[in-house]
Write a protein that holds these residues in place. Structure first.
Motif, short mmCIF file in Angstrom:
data_model
loop_
_atom_site.label_atom_id
_atom_site.label_comp_id
_atom_site.label_asym_id
_atom_site.label_seq_id
_atom_site.Cartn_x
_atom_site.Cartn_y
_atom_site.Cartn_z
N LEU A 27 0.81 -1.22 0.00
CA LEU A 27 0.00 0.00 0.00
C LEU A 27 0.85 1.27 0.00
O LEU A 27 0.34 2.36 -0.27
N ASN A 28 2.15 1.11 0.34
CA ASN A 28 3.05 2.27 0.43
C ASN A 28 2.50 3.33 1.39
O ASN A 28 2.39 4.51 1.06
N VAL A 29 2.13 2.86 2.58
CA VAL A 29 1.58 3.77 3.59
C VAL A 29 2.46 3.72 4.84
O VAL A 29 3.30 2.84 5.00
N GLU A 30 2.23 4.67 5.71
CA GLU A 30 2.93 4.70 7.00
C GLU A 30 2.31 3.62 7.90
O GLU A 30 1.11 3.61 8.13
N TYR A 31 3.14 2.72 8.39
CA TYR A 31 2.59 1.68 9.26
C TYR A 31 3.58 1.31 10.36
O TYR A 31 4.78 1.53 10.24
N TYR A 32 3.03 0.75 11.42
CA TYR A 32 3.82 0.36 12.59
C TYR A 32 3.40 -1.04 13.03
O TYR A 32 2.25 -1.43 12.90
#
Length: 288
Positions: free
Chosen positions: A165-170
């Motif tokens: 998704l090319n998103v910010e994730y943790y």
């Protein structure tokens, strides 16, 4: 799109084991190589005509060989406790690093070799090489680690789809950290801060925070019912918090034994998905 529960459940997998699940050979090689010198020294005992005398001589000159004996009986720890007619005896196989061992102590370890059957195994040439034998033992011991590896398989699988998704994730983020990072009140989830809750993944976009739980159940058990009820509660609580969405990804044939509880959560949790849903690109349509 309206989903039918039984049809959705029928797509659940029997297994998600990958190639690395069965044996971690890198770990096997490392563990055996750490004892390779000592094992090769003990190789001189194979087929010995005077095992007791040869064992005493080896321990007197190289007492550090004792540390590889637990592996020969498929035990990880160096301290081994046994019970015999004399009472409890504790053998420590990793205490002679300074080449100091008495004849009496060697005799005690010789008793251990006799009583466990290691003397017979080595002396009667039932095996040809202790290094090769140790590799086999390590493979068997490593199979015990499948449960831990299996616990991470679903997380690893989900992470691959999140990365696309090319998103910010943790990964593995507590509610307290979410609150601090994005100034959001999650007290409804934590009983006003009294309960610490950790999500497997957290995805942050410009519009929303998505919190993920994921698991795979190959077989049934009471834990499945508890999990379904717990996530149903989270669903009810989180819908009253603006700016956050709860997503549960689960799978596994074990759910067939607890499908009633799973259906209850399915009926209230909009974002409850399985591996087939991931493969069909569900995250691309949900994550905004």
């Amino acid at each position: 799109m309206v989903r039918e529960f039984n049809e959705w459940l029928s797509s659940f997998r029997t297994s998600i084991s990958d190639y690395k699940y069965y044996v971690n050979f890198n770990k096997v090689y490392q563990n055996v190589n750490e004892l390779k010198i000592e094992l090769n020294i003990l190789n001189s005992l194979i087929g010995s005509k005077n095992f007791e005398n040869d064992f005493r001589n080896i321990c007197d000159k190289y007492p550090n060989v004792l540390k590889c004996i637990p592996l020969l009986i498929a035990v990880r720890q160096y301290e081994i406790e046994v019970q015999d007619t004399k009472g409890k005896i504790v053998y420590d196989f990793n205490k002679y690093k300074n080449n100091q061992i008495t004849a009496f102590e060697i005799d005690e370890y010789l008793v251990f070799m006799k009583e466990t059957g290691l003397e017979d195994l080595i002396q009667n040439h039932i095996i040809n090489n202790l290094v090769d034998y140790a590799f086999g033992v390590e493979v068997g011991l490593d199979s015990n680690g499948r449960k831990n590896r299996g616990g991470h398989l679903m997380e690893d699988l989900l992470e691959k789809y999140i990365k696309k998704l090319n998103v910010e994730y943790y990964k593995e983020m507590y509610t307290s950290d979410i609150e601090k990072k994005w100034s959001i009140d999650l007290s409804l989830l934590t009983n006003a801060g009294d309960v610490a809750k950790r999500f497997d993944f957290v995805v942050k976009t410009d519009e929303q925070i998505y919190v993920f739980e994921t698991n795979f159940y190959k077989s049934g058990g009471s834990k499945l019912n508890e999990t379904a009820r717990s996530y149903k509660t989270i669903t009810e609580e989180i819908k009253n918090i603006n700016g956050i969405t709860f997503i549960w990804i689960t799978d596994g044939q074990g759910w067939n034994t607890a499908k009633h509880n799973l259906k209850e959560t399915f009926d209230v949790l909009k974002h409850l998905y399985c591996i087939t849903d991931l493969e069909n690109g569900i995250l691309e349509t949900v994550i905004k």
